[in-house]
Design a protein around this motif. Structure first.
Motif, PDB file in Angstrom:
ATOM      1  N   GLU A 192      74.737  27.943  -2.365  1.00  0.00           N
ATOM      2  CA  GLU A 192      74.749  28.038  -0.910  1.00  0.00           C
ATOM      3  C   GLU A 192      76.180  28.281  -0.447  1.00  0.00           C
ATOM      4  O   GLU A 192      77.112  27.668  -0.969  1.00  0.00           O
ATOM      5  CB  GLU A 192      74.244  26.747  -0.262  1.00  0.00           C
ATOM      6  CG  GLU A 192      72.794  26.445  -0.535  1.00  0.00           C
ATOM      7  CD  GLU A 192      72.342  25.116   0.063  1.00  0.00           C
ATOM      8  OE1 GLU A 192      73.194  24.355   0.580  1.00  0.00           O
ATOM      9  OE2 GLU A 192      71.143  24.848   0.008  1.00  0.00           O
ATOM     10  N   SER A 206      78.194  28.629   3.382  1.00  0.00           N
ATOM     11  CA  SER A 206      78.058  28.556   4.838  1.00  0.00           C
ATOM     12  C   SER A 206      79.438  28.645   5.458  1.00  0.00           C
ATOM     13  O   SER A 206      80.457  28.554   4.767  1.00  0.00           O
ATOM     14  CB  SER A 206      77.376  27.245   5.244  1.00  0.00           C
ATOM     15  OG  SER A 206      78.151  26.144   4.805  1.00  0.00           O
ATOM     16  N   THR A 220      81.984  29.941   9.180  1.00  0.00           N
ATOM     17  CA  THR A 220      82.167  30.688  10.421  1.00  0.00           C
ATOM     18  C   THR A 220      83.185  31.804  10.253  1.00  0.00           C
ATOM     19  O   THR A 220      83.944  32.110  11.168  1.00  0.00           O
ATOM     20  CB  THR A 220      82.639  29.727  11.534  1.00  0.00           C
ATOM     21  OG1 THR A 220      83.860  29.115  11.115  1.00  0.00           O
ATOM     22  CG2 THR A 220      81.593  28.672  11.823  1.00  0.00           C
ATOM     23  N   LEU A 243      76.165  34.657   6.827  1.00  0.00           N
ATOM     24  CA  LEU A 243      76.139  33.211   6.607  1.00  0.00           C
ATOM     25  C   LEU A 243      75.174  32.531   7.567  1.00  0.00           C
ATOM     26  O   LEU A 243      75.068  32.949   8.708  1.00  0.00           O
ATOM     27  CB  LEU A 243      77.543  32.636   6.776  1.00  0.00           C
ATOM     28  CG  LEU A 243      78.587  33.183   5.812  1.00  0.00           C
ATOM     29  CD1 LEU A 243      79.932  32.535   6.064  1.00  0.00           C
ATOM     30  CD2 LEU A 243      78.170  32.988   4.375  1.00  0.00           C
ATOM     31  N   PRO A 244      74.483  31.503   7.143  1.00  0.00           N
ATOM     32  CA  PRO A 244      74.496  30.915   5.802  1.00  0.00           C
ATOM     33  C   PRO A 244      73.768  31.811   4.791  1.00  0.00           C
ATOM     34  O   PRO A 244      72.814  32.506   5.127  1.00  0.00           O
ATOM     35  CB  PRO A 244      73.773  29.584   5.985  1.00  0.00           C
ATOM     36  CG  PRO A 244      72.854  29.802   7.143  1.00  0.00           C
ATOM     37  CD  PRO A 244      73.565  30.786   8.049  1.00  0.00           C
ATOM     38  N   TRP A 245      74.234  31.762   3.557  1.00  0.00           N
ATOM     39  CA  TRP A 245      73.699  32.563   2.455  1.00  0.00           C
ATOM     40  C   TRP A 245      73.278  31.621   1.342  1.00  0.00           C
ATOM     41  O   TRP A 245      73.927  30.602   1.093  1.00  0.00           O
ATOM     42  CB  TRP A 245      74.792  33.503   1.958  1.00  0.00           C
ATOM     43  CG  TRP A 245      74.453  34.298   0.725  1.00  0.00           C
ATOM     44  CD1 TRP A 245      73.905  35.537   0.702  1.00  0.00           C
ATOM     45  CD2 TRP A 245      74.665  33.930  -0.631  1.00  0.00           C
ATOM     46  NE1 TRP A 245      73.759  35.964  -0.598  1.00  0.00           N
ATOM     47  CE2 TRP A 245      74.220  34.980  -1.441  1.00  0.00           C
ATOM     48  CE3 TRP A 245      75.184  32.796  -1.259  1.00  0.00           C
ATOM     49  CZ2 TRP A 245      74.278  34.949  -2.829  1.00  0.00           C
ATOM     50  CZ3 TRP A 245      75.237  32.754  -2.646  1.00  0.00           C
ATOM     51  CH2 TRP A 245      74.790  33.829  -3.404  1.00  0.00           C
ATOM     52  N   SER A 246      72.181  31.960   0.651  1.00  0.00           N
ATOM     53  CA  SER A 246      71.780  31.160  -0.513  1.00  0.00           C
ATOM     54  C   SER A 246      71.103  32.048  -1.550  1.00  0.00           C
ATOM     55  O   SER A 246      70.570  33.113  -1.225  1.00  0.00           O
ATOM     56  CB  SER A 246      70.861  30.002  -0.115  1.00  0.00           C
ATOM     57  OG  SER A 246      69.621  30.500   0.323  1.00  0.00           O
ATOM     58  N   CYS A 282      80.950  25.925   0.098  1.00  0.00           N
ATOM     59  CA  CYS A 282      79.969  26.293  -0.924  1.00  0.00           C
ATOM     60  C   CYS A 282      79.369  25.021  -1.502  1.00  0.00           C
ATOM     61  O   CYS A 282      80.011  23.974  -1.531  1.00  0.00           O
ATOM     62  CB  CYS A 282      80.591  27.146  -2.019  1.00  0.00           C
ATOM     63  SG  CYS A 282      81.874  26.344  -2.971  1.00  0.00           S
TER      64      CYS A 282
END
Length: 149
Positions: A57, A59, A61, A89-92, A121
């Protein structure tokens, strides 16, 4: 012709060694090596064949970072190293591997156009957080790696 005087018997310190006794001792030693080595082999093989669930994960700004991730020894590709440029973002990312020799790793690189914001992360293995890192505006990279086992 000169007679050779009789020689005293060789000192054995009270231990008589015969060929069958030496062979038996060698066999016992071999059995011990095989049992210990086999046990270690079974433990390693069991460790190698245990399936794992891995989730990355990222995340923050910072806009759209480039994300690099890997798992060495991925069952499908042999070795898996990939990147996602301009990630939202957020990315997983989540996947399943059967090889315990894998070393999970994720890294996010701040876009060159972003000088503010934070990134974080998290690395999950089998539902447990094994690494979590954060980066402030002054840090261009944040990385999470599986600890050494």
């Amino acid at each position: 012709m000169t007679a050779v005087p009789p020689q005293p018997p060789a000192r054995t310190f009270g231990i008589r060694r015969s060929k069958p006794a030496i062979a038996a001792l060698g066999c016992v030693g071999l059995v011990i090596v095989v049992l210990v080595g086999g046990s270690i082999g079974v433990l390693i093989w069991g460790h190698l064949k245990t399936a794992r669930d891995i989730r990355y994960e990222v995340s923050g700004t910072v806009g759209h970072p480039t994300i690099f991730y890997q798992v060495d020894g991925d069952e499908k590709n042999g070795e898996r190293r990939e990147q996602t440029a301009g990630a939202t973002l957020p990315w997983s990312m989540r996947f399943h591997t059967k090889l315990m020799i894998s070393r999970a790793f994720v890294q996010a690189v701040r876009p060159a156009t972003s000088s503010t914001g934070t990134m974080a992360c998290t690395l999950w293995i089998d539902g447990k957080v094994v690494a979590h890192e954060t980066a402030g505006a002054e840090d261009p990279i944040v990385s999470c790696a599986e600890p050494d086992r």
